[in-house]
Design a protein around this motif. Structure first.
Motif, mmCIF file in Angstrom:
data_model
loop_
_atom_site.group_PDB
_atom_site.id
_atom_site.type_symbol
_atom_site.label_atom_id
_atom_site.label_comp_id
_atom_site.label_asym_id
_atom_site.label_seq_id
_atom_site.Cartn_x
_atom_site.Cartn_y
_atom_site.Cartn_z
ATOM 1 N N ARG A 1 0.033 7.592 6.128
ATOM 2 C CA ARG A 1 -0.353 6.496 5.228
ATOM 3 C C ARG A 1 -0.925 5.310 5.997
ATOM 4 O O ARG A 1 -1.846 4.646 5.532
ATOM 5 N N GLU A 2 -0.346 5.041 7.167
ATOM 6 C CA GLU A 2 -0.813 3.865 7.899
ATOM 7 C C GLU A 2 -2.235 4.058 8.413
ATOM 8 O O GLU A 2 -3.024 3.116 8.421
ATOM 9 N N ALA A 3 -2.569 5.267 8.825
ATOM 10 C CA ALA A 3 -3.945 5.538 9.244
ATOM 11 C C ALA A 3 -4.890 5.379 8.057
ATOM 12 O O ALA A 3 -5.996 4.839 8.195
ATOM 13 N N ASP A 4 -4.457 5.853 6.888
ATOM 14 C CA ASP A 4 -5.262 5.676 5.670
ATOM 15 C C ASP A 4 -5.458 4.196 5.366
ATOM 16 O O ASP A 4 -6.540 3.751 4.996
ATOM 17 N N PHE A 5 -4.376 3.443 5.509
ATOM 18 C CA PHE A 5 -4.416 2.007 5.222
ATOM 19 C C PHE A 5 -5.412 1.301 6.138
ATOM 20 O O PHE A 5 -6.257 0.519 5.677
ATOM 21 N N ARG A 6 -5.339 1.591 7.429
ATOM 22 C CA ARG A 6 -6.276 0.972 8.372
ATOM 23 C C ARG A 6 -7.719 1.351 8.035
ATOM 24 O O ARG A 6 -8.613 0.509 8.074
ATOM 25 N N ALA A 7 -7.919 2.626 7.711
ATOM 26 C CA ALA A 7 -9.276 3.078 7.389
ATOM 27 C C ALA A 7 -9.819 2.361 6.163
ATOM 28 O O ALA A 7 -10.993 1.958 6.125
ATOM 29 N N ASP A 8 -8.974 2.184 5.147
ATOM 30 C CA ASP A 8 -9.422 1.495 3.935
ATOM 31 C C ASP A 8 -9.717 0.023 4.202
ATOM 32 O O ASP A 8 -10.667 -0.542 3.656
ATOM 33 N N LEU A 9 -8.912 -0.604 5.053
ATOM 34 C CA LEU A 9 -9.177 -1.993 5.419
ATOM 35 C C LEU A 9 -10.503 -2.119 6.159
ATOM 36 O O LEU A 9 -11.300 -3.020 5.875
ATOM 37 N N CYS A 10 -10.736 -1.207 7.085
ATOM 38 C CA CYS A 10 -11.956 -1.281 7.896
ATOM 39 C C CYS A 10 -13.213 -1.104 7.060
ATOM 40 O O CYS A 10 -14.260 -1.667 7.384
ATOM 41 N N TYR A 47 0.836 -1.207 0.000
ATOM 42 C CA TYR A 47 0.000 0.000 0.000
ATOM 43 C C TYR A 47 0.870 1.256 0.000
ATOM 44 O O TYR A 47 0.655 2.188 -0.785
ATOM 45 N N ALA A 48 1.876 1.289 0.886
ATOM 46 C CA ALA A 48 2.730 2.468 1.005
ATOM 47 C C ALA A 48 3.544 2.694 -0.258
ATOM 48 O O ALA A 48 3.723 3.840 -0.701
ATOM 49 N N ALA A 49 4.036 1.616 -0.869
ATOM 50 C CA ALA A 49 4.859 1.750 -2.071
ATOM 51 C C ALA A 49 4.070 2.324 -3.236
ATOM 52 O O ALA A 49 4.626 3.011 -4.101
ATOM 53 N N LEU A 50 2.754 2.059 -3.256
ATOM 54 C CA LEU A 50 1.917 2.518 -4.363
ATOM 55 C C LEU A 50 1.183 3.821 -4.070
ATOM 56 O O LEU A 50 0.591 4.412 -4.980
ATOM 57 N N SER A 51 1.246 4.293 -2.831
ATOM 58 C CA SER A 51 0.436 5.443 -2.431
ATOM 59 C C SER A 51 0.713 6.704 -3.235
ATOM 60 O O SER A 51 -0.200 7.455 -3.577
ATOM 61 N N GLY A 111 -9.879 11.812 -0.843
ATOM 62 C CA GLY A 111 -9.867 12.501 0.439
ATOM 63 C C GLY A 111 -8.640 12.268 1.284
ATOM 64 O O GLY A 111 -8.591 12.664 2.438
ATOM 65 N N LYS A 112 -7.614 11.607 0.727
ATOM 66 C CA LYS A 112 -6.417 11.322 1.501
ATOM 67 C C LYS A 112 -5.388 12.434 1.344
ATOM 68 O O LYS A 112 -5.066 12.845 0.232
ATOM 69 N N LYS A 113 -4.880 12.918 2.445
ATOM 70 C CA LYS A 113 -3.838 13.944 2.428
ATOM 71 C C LYS A 113 -2.447 13.325 2.528
ATOM 72 O O LYS A 113 -1.449 14.006 2.445
ATOM 73 N N ARG A 114 -2.385 12.021 2.751
ATOM 74 C CA ARG A 114 -1.122 11.295 2.810
ATOM 75 C C ARG A 114 -0.197 11.777 3.921
ATOM 76 O O ARG A 114 1.015 11.653 3.824
ATOM 77 N N LYS A 115 -0.764 12.341 4.982
ATOM 78 C CA LYS A 115 0.065 12.701 6.124
ATOM 79 C C LYS A 115 0.350 11.477 6.982
ATOM 80 O O LYS A 115 1.347 11.413 7.675
#
Length: 297
Positions: free
Chosen positions: A93-102, A18-22, A87-91
């Motif tokens: 990434r891990e919080a974004d990742f968890r949110a997308d998983l949830c 996820y992080a590599a492609l963000s 809506g992602k600001k990329r500040k």
């Protein structure tokens, strides 16, 4: 297959993809991403069993990332799906990742379509366990599940030690578990404190105070594994013995709410003429009827 049954699909591997492609609008070549995922120590050895094993780890993790709907592939290039970029600001990434998983794991429809429905059942079972009697990380719970769920036990997908441990890694990563110790003495506690804390803004919205029923309803809408949630209800319906569905919350939920109160992230209030719920701490109880955002006044 799911994040429980696909053993290489641990949180760190999926997040690395996820992080590599963000930040890549055009995506990355599959071969290039696979090369990045291979440790230099393996990349310099040439072909062999270890290289094939590492490739298999990447392929399995990528498969689950695609099944979860966070990565797609077009013309040989891997990309984060557009809905995961919105809506992602990329500040963080891990919080974004968890949110997308949830969005997938805790949506009954999307989880079923992605073949991840068992995760909520397993987590519902886990959260119903007594944290004062922690589980053994190294001991698969098949006998416990057999006694509690009978012929339905395999629906949790916790059918062996590897799957059980993979589930526990994800439960901890998403904020529902705490590990203590290491190796054969490692113990696991159902502890949803971080998960609840992370959604308090969504639960309260602009309201400074909620009745306990409104709070629990909002919580179980976000995470159906809590009391009143659809997944928790399905799990309770599978039990071999009738489950006490009274006003008493589980010890795991009760302790989590009390921890948040101790940190002054919420306030727990009792009103004599309002409907209440009983927090069960295992060694005592406490009645609450309202929850205030940011601590008691």
């Amino acid at each position: 297959m799911s994040i429980i049954t696909t053993i290489p699909a641990v949180p760190s591997r999926l997040f690395s993809i996820y992080a590599a492609l963000s930040d890549s609008a055009d995506g990355e070549l599959r071969d290039q991403l696979e090369a990045w995922s291979t440790p230099p120590s393996l990349a310099t050895r040439g072909s062999g069993d270890e290289d094939e094993a590492e490739s298999s780890l990447f392929i399995s993790a990528l498969q689950e990332a695609r099944r979860l709907g966070i990565v797609d592939e077009r013309d040989g290039r891997l990309r984060i799906v557009e809905s995961a970029r919105e809506g992602k600001k990329r500040k963080d990434r891990e919080a974004d990742f968890r949110a997308d998983l949830c969005k997938v794991l805790f949506d009954p429809v999307r989880a079923g379509q992605a073949e991840h429905g068992a995760f909520m059942l397993a987590l519902s079972w886990f959260l119903s366990k007594n944290p004062l009697e922690p589980l053994n990380f190294s001991e698969a719970p098949q006998e416990m599940l057999r006694k509690e769920l009978g012929e339905n036990r395999d629906k949790t997908e916790l059918t062996n030690q590897s799957r059980y441990q993979n589930f526990l890694y994800w439960a901890r990563y998403l904020g529902f578990a705490t590990f203590v110790g290491f190796d054969t003495v490692r113990r696991v506690f159902p502890d949803p404190t971080r998960a609840i804390a992370g959604v308090l803004p969504k639960i309260f919205g602009e309201a400074p105070l909620l009745e306990i029923e409104s709070f629990l309803s909002a919580l179980s809408e976000i995470f159906p594994v809590f009391e009143g949630g659809t997944a928790r209800g399905v799990l309770d319906g599978m039990r071999t013995e009738p489950f006490d569905n009274s006003d008493r919350l589980s010890i795991a939920t009760s302790l989590a709410l009390q921890r948040l109160a101790d940190r002054r992230e919420i306030g727990l209030e009792a009103v004599a003429d309002a409907r209440g719920r009983i927090l069960d701490f295992g060694v005592g109880t406490k009645r609450i009827s309202r929850i205030r955002r940011g601590g008691a006044e």
